[in-house]
Design an enzyme around this catalytic site. Sequence first.
Site, PDB file in Angstrom:
ATOM      1  N   SER A 136     -10.611   1.764  42.493  1.00 37.47           N
ATOM      2  CA  SER A 136     -11.780   1.361  41.357  1.00 37.47           C
ATOM      3  C   SER A 136     -11.147   0.179  40.696  1.00 37.47           C
ATOM      4  O   SER A 136      -9.903  -0.346  41.232  1.00 37.47           O
ATOM      5  CB  SER A 136     -11.588   2.625  40.230  1.00 37.47           C
ATOM      6  OG  SER A 136     -11.936   1.999  38.942  1.00 37.47           O
ATOM      7  N   TYR A 149      -6.479   7.789  34.378  1.00 43.02           N
ATOM      8  CA  TYR A 149      -7.270   7.425  35.596  1.00 43.02           C
ATOM      9  C   TYR A 149      -6.723   5.980  36.279  1.00 43.02           C
ATOM     10  O   TYR A 149      -6.613   5.904  37.393  1.00 43.02           O
ATOM     11  CB  TYR A 149      -8.797   7.180  34.960  1.00 43.02           C
ATOM     12  CG  TYR A 149      -9.647   6.836  35.986  1.00 43.02           C
ATOM     13  CD1 TYR A 149     -10.178   7.926  36.974  1.00 43.02           C
ATOM     14  CD2 TYR A 149     -10.168   5.327  36.169  1.00 43.02           C
ATOM     15  CE1 TYR A 149     -11.204   7.596  37.813  1.00 43.02           C
ATOM     16  CE2 TYR A 149     -11.163   5.475  37.326  1.00 43.02           C
ATOM     17  CZ  TYR A 149     -11.462   6.158  38.089  1.00 43.02           C
ATOM     18  OH  TYR A 149     -12.440   6.043  38.987  1.00 43.02           O
TER      19      TYR A 149
HETATM   20  N1  LIG Z   1     -19.060   6.148  39.366  1.00 42.01           N
HETATM   21  C1  LIG Z   1     -17.926   5.202  38.898  1.00 42.01           C
HETATM   22  O1  LIG Z   1     -18.501   4.623  37.831  1.00 42.01           O
HETATM   23  C2  LIG Z   1     -16.807   4.991  39.869  1.00 42.01           C
HETATM   24  C3  LIG Z   1     -16.236   3.668  39.327  1.00 42.01           C
HETATM   25  C4  LIG Z   1     -15.213   3.150  40.269  1.00 42.01           C
HETATM   26  C5  LIG Z   1     -14.714   4.133  41.208  1.00 42.01           C
HETATM   27  N2  LIG Z   1     -15.206   5.328  41.271  1.00 42.01           N
HETATM   28  C6  LIG Z   1     -14.688   6.479  42.206  1.00 42.01           C
HETATM   29  O2  LIG Z   1     -15.752   6.758  43.334  1.00 42.01           O
HETATM   30  C7  LIG Z   1     -15.357   8.292  43.882  1.00 42.01           C
HETATM   31  C8  LIG Z   1     -16.737   9.043  43.707  1.00 42.01           C
HETATM   32  O3  LIG Z   1     -17.103   9.144  42.302  1.00 42.01           O
HETATM   33  P1  LIG Z   1     -18.605   9.425  41.825  1.00 42.01           P
HETATM   34  O4  LIG Z   1     -19.098   8.348  41.091  1.00 42.01           O
HETATM   35  O5  LIG Z   1     -19.245   9.723  43.234  1.00 42.01           O
HETATM   36  O6  LIG Z   1     -18.405  10.925  41.127  1.00 42.01           O
HETATM   37  P2  LIG Z   1     -19.206  12.367  41.336  1.00 42.01           P
HETATM   38  O7  LIG Z   1     -20.401  12.077  41.446  1.00 42.01           O
HETATM   39  O8  LIG Z   1     -18.661  13.059  40.110  1.00 42.01           O
HETATM   40  O9  LIG Z   1     -18.522  12.986  42.527  1.00 42.01           O
HETATM   41  C9  LIG Z   1     -17.026  13.242  42.580  1.00 42.01           C
HETATM   42  C10 LIG Z   1     -16.777  14.129  43.972  1.00 42.01           C
HETATM   43  O10 LIG Z   1     -15.409  14.459  44.049  1.00 42.01           O
HETATM   44  C11 LIG Z   1     -15.699  15.998  44.348  1.00 42.01           C
HETATM   45  N3  LIG Z   1     -14.439  16.534  43.860  1.00 42.01           N
HETATM   46  C12 LIG Z   1     -13.865  16.513  42.782  1.00 42.01           C
HETATM   47  N4  LIG Z   1     -12.849  17.391  42.482  1.00 42.01           N
HETATM   48  C13 LIG Z   1     -12.630  18.162  43.755  1.00 42.01           C
HETATM   49  C14 LIG Z   1     -11.843  19.018  44.366  1.00 42.01           C
HETATM   50  N5  LIG Z   1     -10.886  19.949  43.623  1.00 42.01           N
HETATM   51  N6  LIG Z   1     -12.049  19.514  45.341  1.00 42.01           N
HETATM   52  C15 LIG Z   1     -13.096  18.901  46.381  1.00 42.01           C
HETATM   53  N7  LIG Z   1     -13.799  17.760  45.823  1.00 42.01           N
HETATM   54  C16 LIG Z   1     -13.891  17.534  44.783  1.00 42.01           C
HETATM   55  C17 LIG Z   1     -16.932  16.547  44.009  1.00 42.01           C
HETATM   56  O11 LIG Z   1     -17.161  17.666  44.538  1.00 42.01           O
HETATM   57  P3  LIG Z   1     -18.162  18.790  43.877  1.00 42.01           P
HETATM   58  O12 LIG Z   1     -19.047  18.192  42.786  1.00 42.01           O
HETATM   59  O13 LIG Z   1     -18.787  19.529  45.094  1.00 42.01           O
HETATM   60  O14 LIG Z   1     -16.906  19.728  43.437  1.00 42.01           O
HETATM   61  C18 LIG Z   1     -17.938  15.358  44.001  1.00 42.01           C
HETATM   62  O15 LIG Z   1     -18.161  15.361  45.412  1.00 42.01           O
HETATM   63  C19 LIG Z   1     -14.296   8.521  42.918  1.00 42.01           C
HETATM   64  O16 LIG Z   1     -13.179   8.557  43.502  1.00 42.01           O
HETATM   65  C20 LIG Z   1     -14.260   7.520  41.588  1.00 42.01           C
HETATM   66  O17 LIG Z   1     -12.850   7.661  41.005  1.00 42.01           O
HETATM   67  C21 LIG Z   1     -16.278   5.936  40.735  1.00 42.01           C
END
Ligand SMILES: NC(=O)c1ccc[n+]([C@@H]2O[C@H](COP(=O)([O-])OP(=O)(O)OC[C@H]3O[C@@H](n4cnc5c(N)ncnc54)[C@H](OP(=O)(O)O)[C@@H]3O)[C@@H](O)[C@H]2O)c1
Length: 270
Positions: A136, A149
């Site tokens: 991130s 975080y």
């Molecule tokens: N969106 C942003 O603003 C942003 C910015 C910077 C970095 N990121 C990074 O990008 C990555 C993806 O985030 P996103 O925005 O796509 O978030 P998201 O839509 O909330 O997706 C999170 C994913 O993580 C999985 N997950 C969480 N806990 C888990 C567990 N215990 N076991 C297996 N899977 C698990 C969830 O699976 P289930 O739903 O199936 O449980 C889901 O597929 C993350 O690492 C996040 O930190 C996001």
Amino acid sequence: MSKSPLCVLTGASGGIGQAMAAALHDQGYRLLLVGRNELKLAQLSKSLGNQHSYITADLATIEGRDALVHKAQKLGGASVLINNAGVNQMASFDHQSAVDISKTLEMNLLVPMLLTQAFLAQLSQKDSATIVNVGSAFGSIGFPYYASYCASKFGLRGFTEALKRELSDKPIDVLYLAPRATDTQINGVLERAMNTALGNHMDSPELVAKQLVKQLNSRIARTVIGFPERFFAKLNGIFPSLVDNAISKKLVIMKQVMKQTNKGAQHEIL
Ligand SMILES: NC(=O)c1ccc[n+]([C@@H]2O[C@H](COP(=O)([O-])OP(=O)(O)OC[C@H]3O[C@@H](n4cnc5c(N)ncnc54)[C@H](OP(=O)(O)O)[C@@H]3O)[C@@H](O)[C@H]2O)c1
């Protein structure tokens, strides 16, 4: 004819994961999609023509990680591992529960490290292999109300860099992709109100997926998405006190948003 490379994608049921899955499908990878939500994984798989495999696994458990490694082995072994699953809880640090602090560090740092270690044997079997850790912008810039975080993503960035250098005489590349705010469910009402108040841009998950493909194809070691974020990440590394000052000037606005939107943590990490 040899099979196309197998890519293990964690967090495939999430916003960025689904977009990454579609982009990697277009690039010709075989995918092993990982998440806990079976319905979302099944829908994603269907949308990609049912050509890929998926597995429901809680990656915070040893059983979940073992099941994933075993499934990938049965599919011929992974050539690419994308550690994308992650959690976030924006909160004033004094309002975060010990459980939520632990879960943040576990899912964003410990799980990618343990999964990477568990996959090294498979990746080593390939002529060329890649690990991508999804960090991130907050893995380079400490930001108020993201203390846990930031700690987890700073850690992930350090892990990525150290492992990349440790494996530099092997055909395993270790890359770091740092999105900025992206329009997914990880951002709730509070995060969105904060981004609006601060004028922070929110990317689409498709843009992040496009950057991933670019990074995979060009072997760029580190990508921070977005100009101001890239600039501030660099500046923070060289002159952190300048960034201290810039961010503390915005603290008044942030405190107002925290006050209006909630008084502490808005949701528990599930
Ligand atoms: N969106 C942003 O603003 C942003 C910015 C910077 C970095 N990121 C990074 O990008 C990555 C993806 O985030 P996103 O925005 O796509 O978030 P998201 O839509 O909330 O997706 C999170 C994913 O993580 C999985 N997950 C969480 N806990 C888990 C567990 N215990 N076991 C297996 N899977 C698990 C969830 O699976 P289930 O739903 O199936 O449980 C889901 O597929 C993350 O690492 C996040 O930190 C996001």
